[in-house]
Write an enzyme that holds these catalytic residues in place. Structure first.
Site, PDB file in Angstrom:
ATOM      1  N   SER A  97       0.846  -0.809   0.057  1.00  0.00           N
ATOM      2  CA  SER A  97       0.122  -0.002   0.590  1.00  0.00           C
ATOM      3  C   SER A  97       0.396   1.092  -0.003  1.00  0.00           C
ATOM      4  CB  SER A  97      -0.829   0.333   1.713  1.00  0.00           C
ATOM      5  OG  SER A  97      -1.914   0.761   1.006  1.00  0.00           O
ATOM      6  N   ASP A 229      -9.532  -5.337  -4.261  1.00  0.00           N
ATOM      7  CA  ASP A 229      -8.436  -4.159  -3.674  1.00  0.00           C
ATOM      8  C   ASP A 229      -9.978  -3.204  -3.187  1.00  0.00           C
ATOM      9  OD1 ASP A 229      -7.410  -1.988  -2.418  1.00  0.00           O
ATOM     10  OD2 ASP A 229      -5.358  -3.452  -2.230  1.00  0.00           O
ATOM     11  N   HIS A 258      -7.585  -5.651  -0.288  1.00  0.00           N
ATOM     12  CA  HIS A 258      -6.199  -5.020   0.557  1.00  0.00           C
ATOM     13  C   HIS A 258      -4.817  -6.095   1.274  1.00  0.00           C
ATOM     14  CE1 HIS A 258      -4.116  -1.850  -0.290  1.00  0.00           C
ATOM     15  NE2 HIS A 258      -4.156  -1.237   0.939  1.00  0.00           N
TER      16      HIS A 258
END
Length: 285
Positions: A97, A229, A258
């Protein structure tokens, strides 16, 4: 407690497990978490004989709650300071991320130039750029990120419970079974950090354009992303990054969220290991 002090006086906490002579793997955590988010992978890789390192980003976890410097330039410089302090060489950098953006910026601006990086892995990572712009028409509107800032400022504790209990791990999908321990651990990590760092970090992860960084990366790179995601939609992230990095291989995981490194570690970890252990360009089917 292991920590370094950066040039601007910020204390950066880090974990360093395993033999100092083993190949190092450096983990970069996502917003608004800490190095603890990588505990599963760190235990897995130290058990495979690797040296594993993860730091808490400034304003996150056990690092100092600095008032300033919540941007990718400082994030990457902090990583460079940790790497230099530990004299890490031939390191594999794995970023999730926001940590993916941090890793990309570090590798492009420091790691390659100093000859300290062997490989790069991006997992559910934010590059090339999240926000919608004329050059990035498939990005998310600025109103999405304004909404995150509004919720954080209004009631950070509840916002983080809802975020972890909903879209982050796709626990909001029909038939999904939320796992209380995962949600509570996410909340625990997030609440350790600075509200100001988290608030300002939203701009860092959403508005930083990593395009030029991606173009200059020449180490073997694996881009991993779940097609469910909900935080970093795959179409405007991994699918583009994999084209910009000349040495990249893309691996898409059907139905993964995610937070796939936590919910699907039994799949992700062996794929990471396969990439780390291959020579040259990634070859993960």
């Amino acid at each position: 407690m292991s920590a370094i002090t950066t040039k601007d006086g910020t204390s950066i906490f880090y974990k360093d497990w395993g033999s100092k002579t083993a190949q190092p793997i450096v983990f970069h955590h996502g917003w608004p978490l800490s190095a603890d988010d990588w505990d599963n992978q760190m235990l897995y890789f130290v058990g495979k004989g690797y040296r594993v390192i993860a730091h808490d980003r400034r304003g996150h976890g056990r690092s100092a709650q600095a008032s300033d410097g919540h941007d990718m330039d400082h994030y990457a410089a902090d990583v460079a300071a940790v790497v230099e302090h530990l004299d890490l060489r031939s390191a594999v950098h794995i970023g999730h991320s926001t940590g993916g953006g941090e890793a990309v910026h570090y590798v492009a601006q420091y790691g390659q130039r100093l000859g300290r990086v062997a490989k790069l892995v991006l997992v559910g990572a934010v590059p090339p750029i999240m926000v919608k712009t004329p050059a990035n028409p498939g990005g998310l509107s600025i109103e999405v990120f304004d909404g995150l800032r509004k919720e954080l400022a209004a009631n950070r504790a509840q916002f983080y419970l809802d975020f972890a209990g909903g879209p982050f791990y796709s626990f909001n999908r029909s038939g999904a079974k939320p796992i209380p321990g995962i949600i509570q651990n996410w909340w625990r990590q997030a609440m350790m950090g600075s509200a100001k760092a988290h608030y300002e970090g939203i701009k860092a992860f959403s508005e930083t354009d990593f395009t030029e960084d991606l173009k200059v990366i020449n180490v073997p790179t694996l881009v991993m992303h779940g097609d469910d995601d909900q935080i970093v939609p795959i179409a405007a992230s991994a699918l583009l990054s994999a084209k910009l990095v000349k040495t990249a291989t893309l691996k898409v995981y059907e139905g993964f969220p995610h937070g796939m490194c936590t919910t699907h570690a039994d799949t992700v970890n062996p794929d990471l290991l396969a990439f780390v252990e291959t020579s040259g360009k990634a070859a993960v089917a």
